[in-house]
Design a protein around this motif. Structure first.
Motif, PDB file in Angstrom:
ATOM      1  N   LEU A 133     -19.272 -27.951 -17.561  1.00 41.86           N
ATOM      2  CA  LEU A 133     -19.664 -27.451 -16.250  1.00 41.86           C
ATOM      3  C   LEU A 133     -18.471 -26.831 -15.525  1.00 41.86           C
ATOM      4  O   LEU A 133     -18.600 -25.782 -14.871  1.00 41.86           O
ATOM      5  N   GLU A 134     -17.319 -27.458 -15.630  1.00 40.89           N
ATOM      6  CA  GLU A 134     -16.103 -26.923 -15.010  1.00 40.89           C
ATOM      7  C   GLU A 134     -15.754 -25.567 -15.611  1.00 40.89           C
ATOM      8  O   GLU A 134     -15.388 -24.632 -14.888  1.00 40.89           O
ATOM      9  N   ILE A 144     -17.796 -18.254 -13.806  1.00 43.37           N
ATOM     10  CA  ILE A 144     -18.561 -17.614 -12.731  1.00 43.37           C
ATOM     11  C   ILE A 144     -17.627 -17.062 -11.662  1.00 43.37           C
ATOM     12  O   ILE A 144     -17.794 -15.925 -11.192  1.00 43.37           O
ATOM     13  N   ILE A 145     -16.635 -17.846 -11.286  1.00 42.30           N
ATOM     14  CA  ILE A 145     -15.680 -17.406 -10.259  1.00 42.30           C
ATOM     15  C   ILE A 145     -14.847 -16.241 -10.774  1.00 42.30           C
ATOM     16  O   ILE A 145     -14.641 -15.246 -10.060  1.00 42.30           O
ATOM     17  N   GLN A 146     -14.361 -16.356 -12.010  1.00 44.39           N
ATOM     18  CA  GLN A 146     -13.518 -15.303 -12.590  1.00 44.39           C
ATOM     19  C   GLN A 146     -14.253 -13.967 -12.650  1.00 44.39           C
ATOM     20  O   GLN A 146     -13.688 -12.917 -12.371  1.00 44.39           O
ATOM     21  N   LYS A 147     -15.515 -14.019 -13.028  1.00 47.70           N
ATOM     22  CA  LYS A 147     -16.314 -12.789 -13.146  1.00 47.70           C
ATOM     23  C   LYS A 147     -16.916 -12.353 -11.818  1.00 47.70           C
ATOM     24  O   LYS A 147     -17.586 -11.314 -11.755  1.00 47.70           O
ATOM     25  N   GLU A 148     -16.691 -13.161 -10.767  1.00 46.62           N
ATOM     26  CA  GLU A 148     -17.247 -12.886  -9.437  1.00 46.62           C
ATOM     27  C   GLU A 148     -18.743 -12.599  -9.514  1.00 46.62           C
ATOM     28  O   GLU A 148     -19.246 -11.587  -8.992  1.00 46.62           O
ATOM     29  N   ILE A 163     -27.643 -14.745  -8.831  1.00 44.90           N
ATOM     30  CA  ILE A 163     -28.592 -14.494  -9.921  1.00 44.90           C
ATOM     31  C   ILE A 163     -27.866 -14.482 -11.266  1.00 44.90           C
ATOM     32  O   ILE A 163     -28.341 -15.064 -12.245  1.00 44.90           O
ATOM     33  N   GLU A 164     -26.709 -13.840 -11.310  1.00 44.95           N
ATOM     34  CA  GLU A 164     -25.924 -13.815 -12.554  1.00 44.95           C
ATOM     35  C   GLU A 164     -25.448 -15.219 -12.935  1.00 44.95           C
ATOM     36  O   GLU A 164     -25.468 -15.595 -14.111  1.00 44.95           O
ATOM     37  N   ALA A 165     -25.048 -15.988 -11.929  1.00 40.48           N
ATOM     38  CA  ALA A 165     -24.604 -17.366 -12.185  1.00 40.48           C
ATOM     39  C   ALA A 165     -25.760 -18.207 -12.715  1.00 40.48           C
ATOM     40  O   ALA A 165     -25.589 -18.996 -13.649  1.00 40.48           O
ATOM     41  N   ALA A 166     -26.935 -18.020 -12.126  1.00 41.52           N
ATOM     42  CA  ALA A 166     -28.118 -18.753 -12.594  1.00 41.52           C
ATOM     43  C   ALA A 166     -28.426 -18.399 -14.040  1.00 41.52           C
ATOM     44  O   ALA A 166     -28.767 -19.274 -14.854  1.00 41.52           O
ATOM     45  N   GLN A 200     -28.364 -19.739 -19.878  1.00 39.30           N
ATOM     46  CA  GLN A 200     -27.865 -19.533 -21.243  1.00 39.30           C
ATOM     47  C   GLN A 200     -27.157 -20.785 -21.763  1.00 39.30           C
ATOM     48  O   GLN A 200     -27.321 -21.160 -22.922  1.00 39.30           O
ATOM     49  N   GLU A 201     -26.394 -21.428 -20.904  1.00 40.13           N
ATOM     50  CA  GLU A 201     -25.708 -22.660 -21.312  1.00 40.13           C
ATOM     51  C   GLU A 201     -26.717 -23.774 -21.588  1.00 40.13           C
ATOM     52  O   GLU A 201     -26.573 -24.523 -22.549  1.00 40.13           O
ATOM     53  N   ALA A 202     -27.745 -23.878 -20.759  1.00 38.98           N
ATOM     54  CA  ALA A 202     -28.793 -24.880 -20.988  1.00 38.98           C
ATOM     55  C   ALA A 202     -29.470 -24.641 -22.330  1.00 38.98           C
ATOM     56  O   ALA A 202     -29.744 -25.587 -23.085  1.00 38.98           O
ATOM     57  N   ASN A 203     -29.728 -23.387 -22.647  1.00 35.91           N
ATOM     58  CA  ASN A 203     -30.333 -23.037 -23.929  1.00 35.91           C
ATOM     59  C   ASN A 203     -29.419 -23.434 -25.093  1.00 35.91           C
ATOM     60  O   ASN A 203     -29.871 -23.965 -26.103  1.00 35.91           O
ATOM     61  N   ARG A 204     -28.115 -23.176 -24.933  1.00 36.01           N
ATOM     62  CA  ARG A 204     -27.153 -23.544 -25.967  1.00 36.01           C
ATOM     63  C   ARG A 204     -27.138 -25.061 -26.181  1.00 36.01           C
ATOM     64  O   ARG A 204     -27.150 -25.545 -27.310  1.00 36.01           O
ATOM     65  N   ILE A 205     -27.181 -25.819 -25.092  1.00 36.67           N
ATOM     66  CA  ILE A 205     -27.174 -27.279 -25.186  1.00 36.67           C
ATOM     67  C   ILE A 205     -28.453 -27.776 -25.864  1.00 36.67           C
ATOM     68  O   ILE A 205     -28.409 -28.668 -26.715  1.00 36.67           O
ATOM     69  N   GLN A 206     -29.594 -27.182 -25.518  1.00 33.16           N
ATOM     70  CA  GLN A 206     -30.863 -27.569 -26.152  1.00 33.16           C
ATOM     71  C   GLN A 206     -30.825 -27.290 -27.646  1.00 33.16           C
ATOM     72  O   GLN A 206     -31.287 -28.109 -28.449  1.00 33.16           O
TER      73      GLN A 206
END
Length: 92
Positions: free
Chosen positions: A56-57, A63-67, A71-74, A79-85
């Motif tokens: 998560l960190e 997210i911060i680096q890419k500003e 909606i993009e952060a969501a 995508q991360e949730a999908n990867r974890i699943q």
């Protein structure tokens, strides 16, 4: 510890079945095994929590680096949730 070997009982390959008297005070290890299993489970849960918090960190930094917008952060979180699943499915 009282060990019971019943030579009249053979397992599927013809070897004697060895057992422990779980009813006797000397052979009752259920409490100890339960404690050991619970400790192992708690340790694994702690390890997984650390990995998840670290991930998560990393996502927050990305997210911060890419500003990113909200909606993009969501979408990045989805995508991360999908990867974890998918990873979870590989383990089962």
């Amino acid at each position: 510890m009282k060990t019971t070997i019943n030579k009249s009982r053979l397992d599927f390959i013809g070897l004697p079945v060895v057992g422990f008297e779980m009813g006797s005070a000397e052979g009752d290890y259920t409490g100890e095994l339960t404690l050991m299993l619970n400790a192992a489970r708690n340790e694994e849960r702690g390890n997984r929590a650390l990995v998840f918090a670290s991930r998560l960190e990393a996502i927050a930094c990305f997210i911060i680096q890419k500003e990113m917008t909200g909606i993009e952060a969501a979408e990045a979180l989805r995508q991360e949730a999908n990867r974890i699943q998918n990873e979870s499915g590989d383990l089962h």
